[in-house]
Design a protein around this motif. Structure first.
Motif, PDB file in Angstrom:
ATOM      1  N   MET A  97       0.827  -1.210   0.000  1.00 13.75           N
ATOM      2  CA  MET A  97       0.000   0.000   0.000  1.00 13.75           C
ATOM      3  C   MET A  97       0.861   1.259   0.000  1.00 13.75           C
ATOM      4  O   MET A  97       0.419   2.322  -0.410  1.00 13.75           O
ATOM      5  N   PHE A  98       2.104   1.156   0.466  1.00 14.73           N
ATOM      6  CA  PHE A  98       2.973   2.320   0.577  1.00 14.73           C
ATOM      7  C   PHE A  98       3.915   2.481  -0.608  1.00 14.73           C
ATOM      8  O   PHE A  98       4.666   3.440  -0.671  1.00 14.73           O
ATOM      9  N   VAL A  99       3.888   1.566  -1.536  1.00 15.90           N
ATOM     10  CA  VAL A  99       4.748   1.641  -2.714  1.00 15.90           C
ATOM     11  C   VAL A  99       4.063   2.513  -3.751  1.00 15.90           C
ATOM     12  O   VAL A  99       2.891   2.323  -4.062  1.00 15.90           O
ATOM     13  N   THR A 100       4.796   3.480  -4.285  1.00 12.21           N
ATOM     14  CA  THR A 100       4.214   4.323  -5.327  1.00 12.21           C
ATOM     15  C   THR A 100       4.215   3.563  -6.645  1.00 12.21           C
ATOM     16  O   THR A 100       5.194   2.900  -6.981  1.00 12.21           O
ATOM     17  N   PRO A 101       3.144   3.655  -7.389  1.00 12.26           N
ATOM     18  CA  PRO A 101       3.092   2.935  -8.668  1.00 12.26           C
ATOM     19  C   PRO A 101       4.066   3.540  -9.663  1.00 12.26           C
ATOM     20  O   PRO A 101       4.368   4.731  -9.624  1.00 12.26           O
ATOM     21  N   ALA A 102       4.558   2.719 -10.552  1.00  9.05           N
ATOM     22  CA  ALA A 102       5.473   3.193 -11.591  1.00  9.05           C
ATOM     23  C   ALA A 102       4.705   4.098 -12.543  1.00  9.05           C
ATOM     24  O   ALA A 102       3.622   3.770 -13.008  1.00  9.05           O
ATOM     25  N   ALA A 103       5.268   5.247 -12.799  1.00 11.60           N
ATOM     26  CA  ALA A 103       4.624   6.188 -13.706  1.00 11.60           C
ATOM     27  C   ALA A 103       4.952   5.819 -15.147  1.00 11.60           C
ATOM     28  O   ALA A 103       6.081   5.486 -15.466  1.00 11.60           O
ATOM     29  N   ALA A 104       3.951   5.869 -15.974  1.00 12.76           N
ATOM     30  CA  ALA A 104       4.180   5.603 -17.392  1.00 12.76           C
ATOM     31  C   ALA A 104       4.962   6.764 -17.989  1.00 12.76           C
ATOM     32  O   ALA A 104       4.756   7.919 -17.639  1.00 12.76           O
ATOM     33  N   GLN A 105       5.876   6.432 -18.860  1.00 11.65           N
ATOM     34  CA  GLN A 105       6.638   7.479 -19.529  1.00 11.65           C
ATOM     35  C   GLN A 105       5.706   8.229 -20.460  1.00 11.65           C
ATOM     36  O   GLN A 105       4.856   7.648 -21.102  1.00 11.65           O
ATOM     37  N   GLY A 106       5.898   9.515 -20.535  1.00 19.47           N
ATOM     38  CA  GLY A 106       5.039  10.328 -21.372  1.00 19.47           C
ATOM     39  C   GLY A 106       5.732  10.773 -22.641  1.00 19.47           C
ATOM     40  O   GLY A 106       6.871  10.417 -22.920  1.00 19.47           O
ATOM     41  N   CYS A 107       5.009  11.550 -23.379  1.00 14.89           N
ATOM     42  CA  CYS A 107       5.513  12.104 -24.630  1.00 14.89           C
ATOM     43  C   CYS A 107       5.345  13.614 -24.556  1.00 14.89           C
ATOM     44  O   CYS A 107       4.245  14.109 -24.292  1.00 14.89           O
ATOM     45  N   ASP A 108       6.433  14.348 -24.779  1.00 20.94           N
ATOM     46  CA  ASP A 108       6.369  15.810 -24.735  1.00 20.94           C
ATOM     47  C   ASP A 108       5.516  16.387 -25.858  1.00 20.94           C
ATOM     48  O   ASP A 108       5.024  17.500 -25.752  1.00 20.94           O
ATOM     49  N   GLN A 109       5.352  15.643 -26.931  1.00 14.41           N
ATOM     50  CA  GLN A 109       4.590  16.135 -28.081  1.00 14.41           C
ATOM     51  C   GLN A 109       3.109  15.850 -27.869  1.00 14.41           C
ATOM     52  O   GLN A 109       2.714  14.715 -27.648  1.00 14.41           O
TER      53      GLN A 109
END
Length: 89
Positions: free
Chosen positions: A22-34
């Motif tokens: 419950m205390f682990v932050t989920p991995a954020a998906a890499q985004g696209c600057d465009q």
């Protein structure tokens, strides 16, 4: 007796792992600057970029240290003529 101890131990470990998750932050998906499919001007990439779709590029794309470009289900189309000569470096 040994089976009961094993069952209790595994149940306790499962509860502990569940609580800690419950205390682990989920991995954020890499985004696209465009944000659109048309890229006007030069695009200098300094962070990982994960983009999907076909991009029409009117400029150069440079990938610097720490940067990467991953294209999913798409590609790059450069607008180029005698006065506009661009590159992918």
């Amino acid at each position: 007796m040994a089976l009961s101890v094993l069952t209790v131990a595994l149940t306790a470990m499962g509860g502990l792992i569940g609580t800690l998750s419950m205390f682990v932050t989920p991995a954020a998906a890499q985004g696209c600057d465009q944000t659109g499919s048309a890229i006007q001007g030069n695009w200098v990439i300094t962070t990982p970029q994960v983009c999907s779709g076909l991009f029409t590029v009117d400029g150069s794309i440079t990938i610097n240290a720490g940067g990467s470009l991953t294209l999913i289900n798409g590609g790059l189309k450069f607008i180029q003529d005698l006065t506009h000569i661009y590159s992918l470096t």
